[in-house]
Design a protein around this motif. Structure first.
Motif, PDB file in Angstrom:
ATOM      1  N   GLY A  10       0.834  -1.193   0.000  1.00  0.00           N
ATOM      2  CA  GLY A  10       0.000   0.000   0.000  1.00  0.00           C
ATOM      3  C   GLY A  10       0.868   1.241   0.000  1.00  0.00           C
ATOM      4  O   GLY A  10       2.081   1.167   0.222  1.00  0.00           O
ATOM      5  N   GLU A  11       0.256   2.374  -0.233  1.00  0.00           N
ATOM      6  CA  GLU A  11       0.996   3.641  -0.261  1.00  0.00           C
ATOM      7  C   GLU A  11       1.505   4.036   1.116  1.00  0.00           C
ATOM      8  O   GLU A  11       2.551   4.673   1.241  1.00  0.00           O
ATOM      9  CB  GLU A  11       0.108   4.756  -0.816  1.00  0.00           C
ATOM     10  N   ARG A  12       0.766   3.666   2.177  1.00  0.00           N
ATOM     11  CA  ARG A  12       1.148   4.064   3.534  1.00  0.00           C
ATOM     12  C   ARG A  12       1.776   2.928   4.338  1.00  0.00           C
ATOM     13  O   ARG A  12       2.123   3.122   5.504  1.00  0.00           O
ATOM     14  CB  ARG A  12      -0.067   4.616   4.269  1.00  0.00           C
ATOM     15  N   GLY A  13       1.897   1.760   3.718  1.00  0.00           N
ATOM     16  CA  GLY A  13       2.505   0.644   4.428  1.00  0.00           C
ATOM     17  C   GLY A  13       2.264  -0.667   3.720  1.00  0.00           C
ATOM     18  O   GLY A  13       1.434  -0.762   2.812  1.00  0.00           O
ATOM     19  N   THR A  14       3.012  -1.668   4.144  1.00  0.00           N
ATOM     20  CA  THR A  14       2.902  -3.012   3.594  1.00  0.00           C
ATOM     21  C   THR A  14       2.373  -3.922   4.685  1.00  0.00           C
ATOM     22  O   THR A  14       2.922  -3.954   5.785  1.00  0.00           O
ATOM     23  CB  THR A  14       4.284  -3.493   3.103  1.00  0.00           C
ATOM     24  N   ASN A  15       1.303  -4.637   4.384  1.00  0.00           N
ATOM     25  CA  ASN A  15       0.708  -5.573   5.338  1.00  0.00           C
ATOM     26  C   ASN A  15       0.949  -6.998   4.861  1.00  0.00           C
ATOM     27  O   ASN A  15       1.035  -7.243   3.654  1.00  0.00           O
ATOM     28  CB  ASN A  15      -0.797  -5.338   5.475  1.00  0.00           C
ATOM     29  N   GLY A  16       1.025  -7.908   5.806  1.00  0.00           N
ATOM     30  CA  GLY A  16       1.228  -9.297   5.429  1.00  0.00           C
ATOM     31  C   GLY A  16       0.749 -10.253   6.492  1.00  0.00           C
ATOM     32  O   GLY A  16       0.272  -9.855   7.558  1.00  0.00           O
ATOM     33  N   THR A  17       0.905 -11.522   6.174  1.00  0.00           N
ATOM     34  CA  THR A  17       0.605 -12.600   7.111  1.00  0.00           C
ATOM     35  C   THR A  17       1.713 -13.635   6.989  1.00  0.00           C
ATOM     36  O   THR A  17       2.118 -13.991   5.875  1.00  0.00           O
ATOM     37  CB  THR A  17      -0.758 -13.246   6.808  1.00  0.00           C
ATOM     38  N   ILE A  18       2.223 -14.085   8.141  1.00  0.00           N
ATOM     39  CA  ILE A  18       3.221 -15.149   8.171  1.00  0.00           C
ATOM     40  C   ILE A  18       2.511 -16.473   8.398  1.00  0.00           C
ATOM     41  O   ILE A  18       1.692 -16.601   9.313  1.00  0.00           O
ATOM     42  CB  ILE A  18       4.278 -14.907   9.272  1.00  0.00           C
ATOM     43  N   TYR A  19       2.862 -17.448   7.542  1.00  0.00           N
ATOM     44  CA  TYR A  19       2.308 -18.799   7.623  1.00  0.00           C
ATOM     45  C   TYR A  19       3.420 -19.801   7.905  1.00  0.00           C
ATOM     46  O   TYR A  19       4.551 -19.631   7.441  1.00  0.00           O
ATOM     47  CB  TYR A  19       1.650 -19.186   6.295  1.00  0.00           C
ATOM     48  N   PHE A  20       3.082 -20.840   8.662  1.00  0.00           N
ATOM     49  CA  PHE A  20       3.988 -21.968   8.872  1.00  0.00           C
ATOM     50  C   PHE A  20       3.185 -23.237   8.671  1.00  0.00           C
ATOM     51  O   PHE A  20       2.154 -23.431   9.337  1.00  0.00           O
ATOM     52  CB  PHE A  20       4.609 -21.936  10.270  1.00  0.00           C
ATOM     53  N   LEU A  21       3.625 -24.065   7.746  1.00  0.00           N
ATOM     54  CA  LEU A  21       2.936 -25.315   7.395  1.00  0.00           C
ATOM     55  C   LEU A  21       1.461 -25.064   7.072  1.00  0.00           C
ATOM     56  O   LEU A  21       0.586 -25.835   7.449  1.00  0.00           O
ATOM     57  CB  LEU A  21       3.081 -26.349   8.515  1.00  0.00           C
ATOM     58  N   GLY A  22       1.184 -23.945   6.408  1.00  0.00           N
ATOM     59  CA  GLY A  22      -0.164 -23.614   5.959  1.00  0.00           C
ATOM     60  C   GLY A  22      -1.026 -22.895   6.975  1.00  0.00           C
ATOM     61  O   GLY A  22      -2.122 -22.448   6.653  1.00  0.00           O
ATOM     62  N   ASP A  23      -0.562 -22.784   8.216  1.00  0.00           N
ATOM     63  CA  ASP A  23      -1.341 -22.108   9.261  1.00  0.00           C
ATOM     64  C   ASP A  23      -0.819 -20.697   9.490  1.00  0.00           C
ATOM     65  O   ASP A  23       0.394 -20.482   9.552  1.00  0.00           O
ATOM     66  CB  ASP A  23      -1.270 -22.883  10.583  1.00  0.00           C
ATOM     67  N   ALA A  24      -1.735 -19.733   9.666  1.00  0.00           N
ATOM     68  CA  ALA A  24      -1.340 -18.352   9.956  1.00  0.00           C
ATOM     69  C   ALA A  24      -0.741 -18.285  11.360  1.00  0.00           C
ATOM     70  O   ALA A  24      -1.312 -18.823  12.316  1.00  0.00           O
ATOM     71  CB  ALA A  24      -2.537 -17.422   9.844  1.00  0.00           C
ATOM     72  N   VAL A  25       0.410 -17.623  11.472  1.00  0.00           N
ATOM     73  CA  VAL A  25       1.081 -17.432  12.757  1.00  0.00           C
ATOM     74  C   VAL A  25       0.764 -16.047  13.296  1.00  0.00           C
ATOM     75  O   VAL A  25       0.422 -15.889  14.460  1.00  0.00           O
ATOM     76  CB  VAL A  25       2.612 -17.612  12.611  1.00  0.00           C
TER      77      VAL A  25
END
Length: 131
Positions: A10-25
Protein backbone atom coordinates in the motif's frame (compact mmCIF):
# COMPACT_ATOMS: atom_id res chain seq x y z
CA UNK A 1 11.91 -25.13 7.95
CA UNK A 2 10.27 -22.29 6.06
CA UNK A 3 7.93 -19.50 7.11
CA UNK A 4 5.99 -17.78 4.32
CA UNK A 5 5.26 -14.04 4.48
CA UNK A 6 2.54 -13.08 2.00
CA UNK A 7 2.41 -9.31 1.47
CA UNK A 8 -0.02 -6.69 0.19
CA UNK A 9 1.58 -3.37 -0.74
CA UNK A 10 0.00 0.00 0.00
CA UNK A 11 1.00 3.64 -0.26
CA UNK A 12 1.15 4.06 3.53
CA UNK A 13 2.51 0.64 4.43
CA UNK A 14 2.90 -3.01 3.59
CA UNK A 15 0.71 -5.57 5.34
CA UNK A 16 1.23 -9.30 5.43
CA UNK A 17 0.60 -12.60 7.11
CA UNK A 18 3.22 -15.15 8.17
CA UNK A 19 2.31 -18.80 7.62
CA UNK A 20 3.99 -21.97 8.87
CA UNK A 21 2.94 -25.31 7.39
CA UNK A 22 -0.16 -23.61 5.96
CA UNK A 23 -1.34 -22.11 9.26
CA UNK A 24 -1.34 -18.35 9.96
CA UNK A 25 1.08 -17.43 12.76
CA UNK A 26 0.61 -13.64 12.83
CA UNK A 27 0.13 -10.60 10.64
CA UNK A 28 2.93 -8.16 9.80
CA UNK A 29 3.39 -4.48 9.07
CA UNK A 30 6.25 -2.85 7.19
CA UNK A 31 7.11 0.37 5.41
CA UNK A 32 5.82 0.77 1.84
CA UNK A 33 7.99 -0.48 -1.03
CA UNK A 34 10.48 2.28 -1.94
CA UNK A 35 12.97 0.42 -4.17
CA UNK A 36 14.79 -1.08 -1.15
CA UNK A 37 16.01 2.31 0.09
CA UNK A 38 17.61 1.81 3.52
CA UNK A 39 15.43 3.06 6.39
CA UNK A 40 12.61 4.02 3.94
CA UNK A 41 11.47 0.75 2.35
CA UNK A 42 10.40 -2.75 3.21
CA UNK A 43 12.97 -5.36 2.15
CA UNK A 44 12.74 -7.07 -1.25
CA UNK A 45 10.80 -10.26 -1.79
CA UNK A 46 12.97 -13.35 -1.61
CA UNK A 47 14.22 -16.16 0.63
CA UNK A 48 16.14 -15.23 3.78
CA UNK A 49 17.77 -17.33 6.49
CA UNK A 50 16.73 -16.15 9.96
CA UNK A 51 19.38 -15.78 12.68
CA UNK A 52 19.26 -15.03 16.39
CA UNK A 53 20.72 -11.55 16.97
CA UNK A 54 21.44 -9.64 20.16
CA UNK A 55 21.28 -5.86 19.97
CA UNK A 56 22.04 -3.44 22.84
CA UNK A 57 18.81 -1.49 22.28
CA UNK A 58 16.38 -4.33 21.49
CA UNK A 59 17.92 -7.34 23.24
CA UNK A 60 17.64 -10.73 21.59
CA UNK A 61 15.66 -10.62 18.35
CA UNK A 62 15.07 -12.57 15.17
CA UNK A 63 17.42 -11.10 12.57
CA UNK A 64 17.43 -11.15 8.79
CA UNK A 65 21.15 -10.61 8.17
CA UNK A 66 21.55 -11.18 4.43
CA UNK A 67 19.36 -8.51 2.85
CA UNK A 68 21.23 -7.03 -0.11
CA UNK A 69 22.10 -3.37 0.42
CA UNK A 70 20.76 -3.38 3.99
CA UNK A 71 21.96 -4.12 7.51
CA UNK A 72 20.45 -4.74 10.96
CA UNK A 73 17.07 -5.89 9.64
CA UNK A 74 15.07 -7.34 12.53
CA UNK A 75 11.66 -8.72 13.34
CA UNK A 76 10.66 -6.54 16.29
CA UNK A 77 7.53 -5.00 17.83
CA UNK A 78 5.82 -1.92 16.36
CA UNK A 79 2.22 -0.92 15.80
CA UNK A 80 2.76 1.84 13.21
CA UNK A 81 5.25 1.22 10.40
CA UNK A 82 5.69 4.87 9.37
CA UNK A 83 6.37 6.01 12.95
CA UNK A 84 8.27 3.04 14.40
CA UNK A 85 10.02 1.08 11.63
CA UNK A 86 13.10 1.82 9.55
CA UNK A 87 12.99 -1.17 7.20
CA UNK A 88 12.33 -3.95 9.70
CA UNK A 89 9.30 -6.25 9.98
CA UNK A 90 6.85 -5.99 12.89
CA UNK A 91 4.47 -8.82 13.76
CA UNK A 92 1.00 -7.73 14.88
CA UNK A 93 -2.06 -9.57 16.14
CA UNK A 94 -4.59 -7.59 14.11
CA UNK A 95 -4.16 -5.35 11.06
CA UNK A 96 -5.87 -1.98 11.61
CA UNK A 97 -4.88 -0.18 8.38
CA UNK A 98 -2.06 0.13 5.86
CA UNK A 99 1.12 -0.31 7.88
CA UNK A 100 -0.70 -0.37 11.22
CA UNK A 101 -1.75 -3.06 13.65
CA UNK A 102 -2.10 -3.83 17.33
CA UNK A 103 -0.74 -6.08 20.07
CA UNK A 104 2.66 -6.32 18.39
CA UNK A 105 4.53 -7.55 21.47
CA UNK A 106 2.07 -10.43 21.89
CA UNK A 107 2.42 -11.40 18.22
CA UNK A 108 6.22 -11.22 18.47
CA UNK A 109 6.21 -13.50 21.53
CA UNK A 110 4.17 -16.09 19.61
CA UNK A 111 6.42 -15.86 16.55
CA UNK A 112 9.58 -16.10 18.67
CA UNK A 113 8.18 -19.14 20.47
CA UNK A 114 7.76 -20.91 17.11
CA UNK A 115 11.10 -19.86 15.61
CA UNK A 116 13.09 -20.56 18.78
CA UNK A 117 11.50 -24.01 19.11
CA UNK A 118 12.66 -24.78 15.56
CA UNK A 119 16.16 -23.51 16.37
CA UNK A 120 16.12 -25.65 19.54
CA UNK A 121 15.58 -28.66 17.24
CA UNK A 122 18.69 -27.47 15.35
CA UNK A 123 16.65 -26.61 12.26
CA UNK A 124 17.62 -23.85 9.87
CA UNK A 125 14.73 -21.42 9.59
CA UNK A 126 14.01 -19.46 6.43
CA UNK A 127 11.55 -16.68 5.64
CA UNK A 128 10.16 -16.55 2.11
CA UNK A 129 8.62 -13.17 1.30
CA UNK A 130 6.19 -12.94 -1.63
CA UNK A 131 3.14 -11.03 -2.77
Amino acid sequence: MTLILERKYGERGTNGTIYFLGDAVCHTIELPWQDNKPRESCIPEGRYKLKKRVYPKNGEQIGIPSVQGREAILIHPANNAMKELHGCIAPVTTLTGEGTGDHSRKALEELKELVYSLWDMEAEVFLVIRS
